[in-house]
Write a protein that holds these residues in place. Structure first.
Motif, PDB file in Angstrom:
ATOM      1  N   LEU A  24      48.897  56.855  51.787  1.00 55.83           N
ATOM      2  CA  LEU A  24      49.687  56.030  50.875  1.00 55.83           C
ATOM      3  C   LEU A  24      49.291  56.301  49.430  1.00 55.83           C
ATOM      4  CD1 LEU A  24      49.606  52.627  52.792  1.00 55.83           C
ATOM      5  CD2 LEU A  24      51.318  54.452  52.934  1.00 55.83           C
ATOM      6  N   ASP A  25      50.271  56.516  48.588  1.00 59.01           N
ATOM      7  CA  ASP A  25      50.051  56.795  47.172  1.00 59.01           C
ATOM      8  C   ASP A  25      50.087  55.493  46.379  1.00 59.01           C
ATOM      9  OD1 ASP A  25      49.857  57.866  44.627  1.00 59.01           O
ATOM     10  OD2 ASP A  25      51.972  58.436  44.535  1.00 59.01           O
ATOM     11  N   ARG A  26      48.904  54.985  46.048  1.00 63.59           N
ATOM     12  CA  ARG A  26      48.757  53.785  45.226  1.00 63.59           C
ATOM     13  C   ARG A  26      49.692  52.661  45.683  1.00 63.59           C
ATOM     14  NH1 ARG A  26      50.090  54.231  39.960  1.00 63.59           N
ATOM     15  NH2 ARG A  26      48.663  52.565  39.431  1.00 63.59           N
ATOM     16  N   PRO A  27      49.447  52.126  46.848  1.00 61.62           N
ATOM     17  CA  PRO A  27      50.310  51.067  47.371  1.00 61.62           C
ATOM     18  C   PRO A  27      50.176  49.765  46.584  1.00 61.62           C
ATOM     19  CG  PRO A  27      48.356  51.258  48.718  1.00 61.62           C
ATOM     20  CD  PRO A  27      48.326  52.415  47.770  1.00 61.62           C
ATOM     21  N   VAL A  28      51.210  48.946  46.683  1.00 61.60           N
ATOM     22  CA  VAL A  28      51.130  47.565  46.229  1.00 61.60           C
ATOM     23  C   VAL A  28      50.422  46.799  47.346  1.00 61.60           C
ATOM     24  CG1 VAL A  28      52.424  45.473  45.629  1.00 61.60           C
ATOM     25  CG2 VAL A  28      53.264  47.730  44.903  1.00 61.60           C
ATOM     26  N   ARG A  82      39.096  41.031  34.379  1.00 64.61           N
ATOM     27  CA  ARG A  82      40.546  40.902  34.408  1.00 64.61           C
ATOM     28  C   ARG A  82      41.112  41.971  35.339  1.00 64.61           C
ATOM     29  NH1 ARG A  82      39.018  36.928  32.811  1.00 64.61           N
ATOM     30  NH2 ARG A  82      39.491  35.766  30.902  1.00 64.61           N
ATOM     31  N   THR A  83      42.078  41.600  36.131  1.00 66.70           N
ATOM     32  CA  THR A  83      42.678  42.514  37.106  1.00 66.70           C
ATOM     33  C   THR A  83      43.293  43.711  36.377  1.00 66.70           C
ATOM     34  OG1 THR A  83      43.190  40.592  38.478  1.00 66.70           O
ATOM     35  CG2 THR A  83      44.270  42.669  39.042  1.00 66.70           C
ATOM     36  N   PRO A  84      42.917  44.942  36.758  1.00 70.11           N
ATOM     37  CA  PRO A  84      43.354  46.130  36.019  1.00 70.11           C
ATOM     38  C   PRO A  84      44.741  46.649  36.404  1.00 70.11           C
ATOM     39  CG  PRO A  84      41.856  46.775  37.756  1.00 70.11           C
ATOM     40  CD  PRO A  84      41.918  45.276  37.796  1.00 70.11           C
ATOM     41  N   VAL A  85      45.429  45.958  37.299  1.00 70.05           N
ATOM     42  CA  VAL A  85      46.779  46.364  37.705  1.00 70.05           C
ATOM     43  C   VAL A  85      47.702  45.152  37.567  1.00 70.05           C
ATOM     44  CG1 VAL A  85      45.929  48.130  39.305  1.00 70.05           C
ATOM     45  CG2 VAL A  85      46.359  45.797  40.136  1.00 70.05           C
ATOM     46  N   PRO A  86      49.021  45.372  37.547  1.00 70.93           N
ATOM     47  CA  PRO A  86      49.939  44.228  37.496  1.00 70.93           C
ATOM     48  C   PRO A  86      49.638  43.230  38.609  1.00 70.93           C
ATOM     49  CG  PRO A  86      51.134  46.251  37.092  1.00 70.93           C
ATOM     50  CD  PRO A  86      49.745  46.659  37.483  1.00 70.93           C
ATOM     51  N   LEU A  87      49.670  41.935  38.262  1.00 74.29           N
ATOM     52  CA  LEU A  87      49.232  40.891  39.175  1.00 74.29           C
ATOM     53  C   LEU A  87      50.307  39.820  39.332  1.00 74.29           C
ATOM     54  CD1 LEU A  87      46.904  39.400  40.749  1.00 74.29           C
ATOM     55  CD2 LEU A  87      46.269  38.400  38.539  1.00 74.29           C
ATOM     56  N   CYS A  88      50.554  39.428  40.583  1.00 74.33           N
ATOM     57  CA  CYS A  88      51.492  38.350  40.895  1.00 74.33           C
ATOM     58  C   CYS A  88      50.753  37.298  41.712  1.00 74.33           C
ATOM     59  CB  CYS A  88      52.694  38.889  41.678  1.00 74.33           C
ATOM     60  SG  CYS A  88      53.870  37.618  42.202  1.00 74.33           S
ATOM     61  N   LEU A 129      58.158  43.032  41.860  1.00 75.54           N
ATOM     62  CA  LEU A 129      58.220  44.476  42.087  1.00 75.54           C
ATOM     63  C   LEU A 129      59.158  45.162  41.099  1.00 75.54           C
ATOM     64  CD1 LEU A 129      58.279  44.721  45.995  1.00 75.54           C
ATOM     65  CD2 LEU A 129      56.380  45.239  44.459  1.00 75.54           C
ATOM     66  N   ARG A 130      60.192  44.481  40.713  1.00 73.50           N
ATOM     67  CA  ARG A 130      61.145  45.071  39.765  1.00 73.50           C
ATOM     68  C   ARG A 130      60.562  45.245  38.369  1.00 73.50           C
ATOM     69  NH1 ARG A 130      65.993  45.828  41.943  1.00 73.50           N
ATOM     70  NH2 ARG A 130      66.579  44.649  43.820  1.00 73.50           N
ATOM     71  N   THR A 131      59.379  44.653  38.136  1.00 70.07           N
ATOM     72  CA  THR A 131      58.745  44.799  36.820  1.00 70.07           C
ATOM     73  C   THR A 131      57.740  45.941  36.775  1.00 70.07           C
ATOM     74  OG1 THR A 131      56.852  43.311  37.265  1.00 70.07           O
ATOM     75  CG2 THR A 131      58.930  42.297  36.516  1.00 70.07           C
ATOM     76  N   ILE A 132      57.348  46.483  37.919  1.00 64.97           N
ATOM     77  CA  ILE A 132      56.320  47.516  37.912  1.00 64.97           C
ATOM     78  C   ILE A 132      56.957  48.872  37.637  1.00 64.97           C
ATOM     79  CG2 ILE A 132      54.864  46.163  39.461  1.00 64.97           C
ATOM     80  CD1 ILE A 132      55.525  48.076  41.686  1.00 64.97           C
ATOM     81  N   PRO A 133      56.228  49.757  36.933  1.00 65.06           N
ATOM     82  CA  PRO A 133      56.792  51.047  36.507  1.00 65.06           C
ATOM     83  C   PRO A 133      57.402  51.881  37.620  1.00 65.06           C
ATOM     84  CG  PRO A 133      54.730  50.625  35.374  1.00 65.06           C
ATOM     85  CD  PRO A 133      54.872  49.542  36.404  1.00 65.06           C
ATOM     86  N   ALA A 134      56.740  51.976  38.765  1.00 55.40           N
ATOM     87  CA  ALA A 134      57.247  52.829  39.847  1.00 55.40           C
ATOM     88  C   ALA A 134      58.627  52.381  40.296  1.00 55.40           C
ATOM     89  CB  ALA A 134      56.278  52.830  41.025  1.00 55.40           C
TER      90      ALA A 134
END
Length: 272
Positions: free
Chosen positions: A90-94, A202-208, A261-266
């Motif tokens: 898996l390539d950088r999964p959510v 602080r969380t280094p990736v987008p957080l929900c 999910l619609r806000t993340i770059p990928a």
């Protein structure tokens, strides 16, 4: 119904998983203590319909991933998730986690920031928050309190504490009933192993962050709003839902996950 057709052997345990396949954004679901992959069936179907590559698994000692092989610990849970992600390429999964699964996702992101592209936490506290003396006492007392509960009553009591709707409670009783009391208490103790105070982190990736309005488990109702404020994100509160918000109100949680999910770059780059 999601079929866990995949199997990955790690340290004496056949970890069972389901992988929808495809080349969409990978999303990995990790369930809470005593639960199993069934809790995410509504999210599985919804995200698969959106084109995601969806992976769900039963953590060691839960659901179909039995026997556990070795004792459940925080470190082993992380090792298992690393192994699953590597096995599937898996390539950088959510990473999506409910309760214990949310603590697990946090720990993985903290230790290997480049492994995941985003983190979604449902009904869990922040691993790195400073704890008051009352909160420390609550963490220490939880496992002993569970230890004195009659084994025959534990599935019902945990289900009633975790869910609001009859359907969610029934499934929680089913899941909790599969895990022997001794092993469940062991898993509960392991959850404390994820806690490592570091208020500046602080969380280094987008957080929900998602929680049920009626979640009375531990200090989640007070800790998650503080976490959201510290991270500068908006907490999503599901009206009328309990600790297992994704089963009490799957539609609302599906909508919250999709909106995030619609806000993340990928996702944006894929033109979805």
């Amino acid at each position: 119904m999601v079929n866990l057709s995949g199997k990955l052997s790690v340290r004496g345990c056949d970890l069972r998983y389901a992988d929808s396949g495809g080349d969409g954004v990978p999303v990995v679901f990790s369930h809470g203590a005593g639960a199993d992959h069934v809790m995410f069936e509504a999210q599985w179907e919804h995200l698969r319909g959106l084109g995601c590559r969806v992976v769900a698994w039963d953590l060691r000692g839960h659901g179909l991933s039995r026997p556990a092989g070795v004792p459940f610990t925080a470190e082993q849970a992380m090792a298992d998730l690393y192994a699953l992600i590597g096995h599937l390429g898996l390539d950088r999964p959510v990473l999506v986690g409910q309760s214990l699964g949310g603590n697990l996702g946090q720990a993985v992101v903290r230790r290997q920031p480049g492994l995941a592209r985003a983190l979604i936490v449902i009904g869990a506290t922040p691993n790195t928050a400073a704890l008051s003396w009352r909160e420390r006492l609550l963490v220490k007392a939880a496992a002993p309190m569970l230890s004195v509960m009659p084994a025959k009553d534990l599935p019902r009591l945990m289900a009633e504490a975790s869910a609001v709707t009859p359907e969610a409670r029934a499934d929680a009783r089913r899941a909790f009933g599969q895990v022997p009391k001794r092993e469940f208490v062991q898993v509960w103790r392991a959850t404390a192993g994820f806690l490592s105070p570091d208020p500046a982190y602080r969380t280094p990736v987008p957080l929900c962050l998602i929680r049920g309005e009626r979640d009375g488990t531990g200090n989640i109702a007070s800790a998650m709003p503080r976490w959201a404020a510290a991270e500068g994100v908006e907490e999503v509160v599901i009206p009328g839902a309990g600790h297992i918000a994704n089963q009490d109100d799957p539609r609302a949680v599906n909508e919250a996950i999709e909106a995030f999910l619609r806000t993340i770059p990928a996702w944006k780059q894929a033109g979805r």
